[in-house]
Write a protein that holds these residues in place. Structure first.
Motif, PDB file in Angstrom:
ATOM      1  N   LEU A   1       7.488 -59.951  -3.773  1.00 56.31           N
ATOM      2  CA  LEU A   1       7.865 -60.318  -2.406  1.00 56.31           C
ATOM      3  C   LEU A   1       6.683 -60.229  -1.449  1.00 56.31           C
ATOM      4  CD1 LEU A   1      11.187 -58.274  -2.069  1.00 56.31           C
ATOM      5  CD2 LEU A   1      10.917 -60.644  -2.846  1.00 56.31           C
ATOM      6  N   SER A   2       6.712 -61.047  -0.414  1.00 60.88           N
ATOM      7  CA  SER A   2       5.748 -60.894   0.681  1.00 60.88           C
ATOM      8  C   SER A   2       6.156 -59.676   1.502  1.00 60.88           C
ATOM      9  CB  SER A   2       5.761 -62.143   1.567  1.00 60.88           C
ATOM     10  OG  SER A   2       6.995 -62.215   2.275  1.00 60.88           O
ATOM     11  N   GLY A   3       5.281 -59.247   2.395  1.00 62.14           N
ATOM     12  CA  GLY A   3       5.595 -58.113   3.267  1.00 62.14           C
ATOM     13  C   GLY A   3       6.813 -58.367   4.129  1.00 62.14           C
TER      14      GLY A   3
ATOM     15  N   GLU B   1       8.960 -47.751  13.336  1.00 65.16           N
ATOM     16  CA  GLU B   1       7.968 -48.820  13.340  1.00 65.16           C
ATOM     17  C   GLU B   1       8.154 -49.795  12.170  1.00 65.16           C
ATOM     18  OE1 GLU B   1       3.999 -47.837  15.048  1.00 65.16           O
ATOM     19  OE2 GLU B   1       4.474 -45.849  14.236  1.00 65.16           O
ATOM     20  N   PRO B   2       9.340 -50.378  12.057  1.00 62.83           N
ATOM     21  CA  PRO B   2       9.618 -51.206  10.889  1.00 62.83           C
ATOM     22  C   PRO B   2       8.821 -52.507  10.808  1.00 62.83           C
ATOM     23  CG  PRO B   2      11.365 -51.430  12.495  1.00 62.83           C
ATOM     24  CD  PRO B   2      10.457 -50.339  12.987  1.00 62.83           C
ATOM     25  N   PHE B   3       8.219 -52.960  11.920  1.00 59.09           N
ATOM     26  CA  PHE B   3       7.503 -54.240  11.921  1.00 59.09           C
ATOM     27  C   PHE B   3       6.009 -54.058  12.165  1.00 59.09           C
ATOM     28  CE2 PHE B   3      11.714 -55.258  14.105  1.00 59.09           C
ATOM     29  CZ  PHE B   3      12.386 -55.412  12.908  1.00 59.09           C
ATOM     30  N   VAL B   4       5.511 -52.838  12.057  1.00 57.99           N
ATOM     31  CA  VAL B   4       4.159 -52.502  12.502  1.00 57.99           C
ATOM     32  C   VAL B   4       3.050 -53.288  11.786  1.00 57.99           C
ATOM     33  CG1 VAL B   4       3.828 -50.513  10.970  1.00 57.99           C
ATOM     34  CG2 VAL B   4       2.660 -50.587  13.168  1.00 57.99           C
ATOM     35  N   SER B   5       3.173 -53.561  10.525  1.00 60.48           N
ATOM     36  CA  SER B   5       2.071 -54.198   9.797  1.00 60.48           C
ATOM     37  C   SER B   5       2.226 -55.712   9.658  1.00 60.48           C
ATOM     38  CB  SER B   5       1.940 -53.565   8.405  1.00 60.48           C
ATOM     39  OG  SER B   5       3.100 -53.820   7.650  1.00 60.48           O
ATOM     40  N   LEU B   6       3.220 -56.269  10.307  1.00 62.76           N
ATOM     41  CA  LEU B   6       3.440 -57.707  10.203  1.00 62.76           C
ATOM     42  C   LEU B   6       2.609 -58.465  11.223  1.00 62.76           C
ATOM     43  CD1 LEU B   6       7.330 -57.768   9.870  1.00 62.76           C
ATOM     44  CD2 LEU B   6       5.638 -57.910   8.038  1.00 62.76           C
ATOM     45  N   ASP B   7       2.234 -59.710  10.883  1.00 61.12           N
ATOM     46  CA  ASP B   7       1.574 -60.554  11.869  1.00 61.12           C
ATOM     47  C   ASP B   7       2.592 -60.858  12.968  1.00 61.12           C
ATOM     48  OD1 ASP B   7       2.786 -63.445  11.350  1.00 61.12           O
ATOM     49  OD2 ASP B   7       2.380 -62.554   9.382  1.00 61.12           O
ATOM     50  N   GLU B   8       2.116 -61.202  14.144  1.00 56.77           N
ATOM     51  CA  GLU B   8       2.996 -61.341  15.310  1.00 56.77           C
ATOM     52  C   GLU B   8       4.105 -62.372  15.126  1.00 56.77           C
ATOM     53  OE1 GLU B   8       4.920 -60.344  18.632  1.00 56.77           O
ATOM     54  OE2 GLU B   8       3.399 -59.181  17.597  1.00 56.77           O
ATOM     55  N   PRO B   9       3.836 -63.571  14.579  1.00 59.47           N
ATOM     56  CA  PRO B   9       4.951 -64.516  14.397  1.00 59.47           C
ATOM     57  C   PRO B   9       6.041 -63.971  13.459  1.00 59.47           C
ATOM     58  CG  PRO B   9       2.861 -65.674  14.252  1.00 59.47           C
ATOM     59  CD  PRO B   9       2.536 -64.209  14.273  1.00 59.47           C
TER      60      PRO B   9
ATOM     61  N   VAL C   1      14.483 -57.160   3.117  1.00 58.34           N
ATOM     62  CA  VAL C   1      15.306 -56.453   2.128  1.00 58.34           C
ATOM     63  C   VAL C   1      15.656 -55.063   2.660  1.00 58.34           C
ATOM     64  CG1 VAL C   1      15.399 -55.464  -0.200  1.00 58.34           C
ATOM     65  CG2 VAL C   1      14.345 -57.714   0.160  1.00 58.34           C
ATOM     66  N   ALA C   2      14.673 -54.378   3.246  1.00 58.77           N
ATOM     67  CA  ALA C   2      14.927 -53.053   3.811  1.00 58.77           C
ATOM     68  C   ALA C   2      15.965 -53.133   4.938  1.00 58.77           C
ATOM     69  CB  ALA C   2      13.624 -52.439   4.316  1.00 58.77           C
ATOM     70  N   LEU C   3      15.888 -54.173   5.769  1.00 58.15           N
ATOM     71  CA  LEU C   3      16.896 -54.363   6.813  1.00 58.15           C
ATOM     72  C   LEU C   3      18.270 -54.632   6.205  1.00 58.15           C
ATOM     73  CD1 LEU C   3      15.105 -56.534   9.520  1.00 58.15           C
ATOM     74  CD2 LEU C   3      16.093 -54.265   9.857  1.00 58.15           C
ATOM     75  N   ALA C   4      18.321 -55.488   5.191  1.00 60.35           N
ATOM     76  CA  ALA C   4      19.599 -55.783   4.526  1.00 60.35           C
ATOM     77  C   ALA C   4      20.203 -54.508   3.961  1.00 60.35           C
ATOM     78  CB  ALA C   4      19.395 -56.815   3.413  1.00 60.35           C
TER      79      ALA C   4
ATOM     80  N   GLY D   1      21.885 -45.532   8.580  1.00 64.34           N
ATOM     81  CA  GLY D   1      20.960 -46.479   7.960  1.00 64.34           C
ATOM     82  C   GLY D   1      19.551 -46.143   8.412  1.00 64.34           C
ATOM     83  N   CYS D   2      18.577 -46.350   7.538  1.00 61.76           N
ATOM     84  CA  CYS D   2      17.175 -46.057   7.862  1.00 61.76           C
ATOM     85  C   CYS D   2      16.283 -47.217   7.443  1.00 61.76           C
ATOM     86  CB  CYS D   2      16.684 -44.811   7.120  1.00 61.76           C
ATOM     87  SG  CYS D   2      17.507 -43.298   7.597  1.00 61.76           S
ATOM     88  N   VAL D   3      15.311 -47.529   8.310  1.00 60.20           N
ATOM     89  CA  VAL D   3      14.270 -48.497   7.988  1.00 60.20           C
ATOM     90  C   VAL D   3      12.955 -47.818   8.355  1.00 60.20           C
ATOM     91  CG1 VAL D   3      13.352 -50.814   8.352  1.00 60.20           C
ATOM     92  CG2 VAL D   3      15.814 -50.417   8.539  1.00 60.20           C
ATOM     93  N   PHE D   4      12.070 -47.690   7.383  1.00 58.21           N
ATOM     94  CA  PHE D   4      10.825 -46.964   7.570  1.00 58.21           C
ATOM     95  C   PHE D   4       9.651 -47.907   7.839  1.00 58.21           C
ATOM     96  CE2 PHE D   4      13.583 -44.595   4.686  1.00 58.21           C
ATOM     97  CZ  PHE D   4      13.719 -43.412   5.387  1.00 58.21           C
ATOM     98  N   GLN D   5       8.477 -47.330   8.091  1.00 55.98           N
ATOM     99  CA  GLN D   5       7.271 -48.136   8.318  1.00 55.98           C
ATOM    100  C   GLN D   5       6.940 -48.982   7.095  1.00 55.98           C
ATOM    101  OE1 GLN D   5       3.933 -45.803   9.591  1.00 55.98           O
ATOM    102  NE2 GLN D   5       5.049 -44.903  11.295  1.00 55.98           N
ATOM    103  N   THR D   6       7.191 -48.463   5.934  1.00 57.33           N
ATOM    104  CA  THR D   6       7.045 -49.242   4.704  1.00 57.33           C
ATOM    105  C   THR D   6       8.454 -49.439   4.134  1.00 57.33           C
ATOM    106  OG1 THR D   6       6.677 -47.231   3.412  1.00 57.33           O
ATOM    107  CG2 THR D   6       4.726 -48.404   4.187  1.00 57.33           C
ATOM    108  N   PRO D   7       8.726 -50.551   3.492  1.00 58.30           N
ATOM    109  CA  PRO D   7      10.099 -50.861   3.075  1.00 58.30           C
ATOM    110  C   PRO D   7      10.751 -49.865   2.112  1.00 58.30           C
ATOM    111  CG  PRO D   7       8.796 -52.844   3.105  1.00 58.30           C
ATOM    112  CD  PRO D   7       7.838 -51.700   3.332  1.00 58.30           C
ATOM    113  N   ARG D   8       9.977 -49.117   1.351  1.00 56.94           N
ATOM    114  CA  ARG D   8      10.524 -48.103   0.437  1.00 56.94           C
ATOM    115  C   ARG D   8      11.508 -48.684  -0.578  1.00 56.94           C
ATOM    116  NH1 ARG D   8       6.844 -44.323   1.128  1.00 56.94           N
ATOM    117  NH2 ARG D   8       6.821 -43.423   3.197  1.00 56.94           N
ATOM    118  N   LEU D   9      11.137 -49.818  -1.157  1.00 57.66           N
ATOM    119  CA  LEU D   9      11.967 -50.418  -2.190  1.00 57.66           C
ATOM    120  C   LEU D   9      11.599 -49.832  -3.540  1.00 57.66           C
ATOM    121  CD1 LEU D   9      11.756 -54.143  -1.028  1.00 57.66           C
ATOM    122  CD2 LEU D   9      13.478 -52.421  -0.432  1.00 57.66           C
ATOM    123  N   LEU D  10      12.583 -49.666  -4.405  1.00 61.86           N
ATOM    124  CA  LEU D  10      12.323 -49.146  -5.744  1.00 61.86           C
ATOM    125  C   LEU D  10      11.775 -50.284  -6.603  1.00 61.86           C
ATOM    126  CD1 LEU D  10      15.531 -46.969  -6.204  1.00 61.86           C
ATOM    127  CD2 LEU D  10      13.251 -46.256  -5.438  1.00 61.86           C
TER     128      LEU D  10
END
Length: 172
Positions: A55-57, A80-88, A63-66, A3-12
């Motif tokens: 979708l929000s970020g 770095e799957p959570f790099v661009s998210l706000d801390e909460p 979705v990428a995690l699912a 399984g892979c999760v990238f810095q950006t979700p990479r959804l089609l």
């Protein structure tokens, strides 16, 4: 399975949330409810028929995690799957990842520049040195993840940053 999760979700963008998750499954499992179960586990059942642009970020990352967990990976690569998210939101995603790993254990290679995140999630931290890239230090984390509260994470972080070994200056 991998399984892979990238810095950006990479959804089609031309596929719905459900279709994006089901896409990684073997054809025989695409309609067996696996995608729906993982979307429910991520709290995304209400947006299963939406397209990624709606979708929000944080939702896109879930979705990428699912999608990554749907294949029941033995090895999960996360860059770095959570790099661009706000801390909460990032904190909620870390907790969600820990919960998902309790339910479906996997070996995870998690790349991050966030030392607190590494301390919260890892069993072992590898500090990488630049040019030539190599493992500069290895730090095993003995305290179970469930017992790592903010105070413990901060104590471990302070201890690592105070170490005299040059490898730990890379963390600052």
């Amino acid at each position: 399975m991998l399984g892979c999760v990238f810095q950006t979700p990479r959804l089609l963008p031309w596929r719905t949330v459900r279709q994006n998750v089901a896409l990684v499954l073997p054809k025989a499992r695409r309609s067996d409810g696996t995608a729906e179960r993982w979307l429910a586990a991520m709290g995304l059942e209400a947006v299963a028929d939406e397209y990624p642009a709606r979708l929000s970020g944080g939702m896109a990352r879930r979705v990428a995690l699912a999608r990554a967990f749907a294949v029941e990976p033995g090895l999960l690569l996360m860059d770095e799957p959570f790099v661009s998210l706000d801390e909460p939101t990032a904190q909620r995603m870390r907790a969600l990842l820990a919960t998902m790993l309790e339910r479906s254990p996997a070996t995870v290679l998690f790349v991050t520049h966030n030392l607190r995140e590494a301390i919260q999630l890892a069993d072992r931290i590898l500090v990488m040195a630049p040019c030539p890239t190599r493992v500069a230090a290895e730090v095993p984390l003995e305290t179970p993840r469930a017992l790592r509260d903010d105070a413990l994470v901060e104590r471990v972080r302070a201890d690592l940053l105070a170490r005299p070994d040059p490898a730990f200056r890379l963390l600052a």
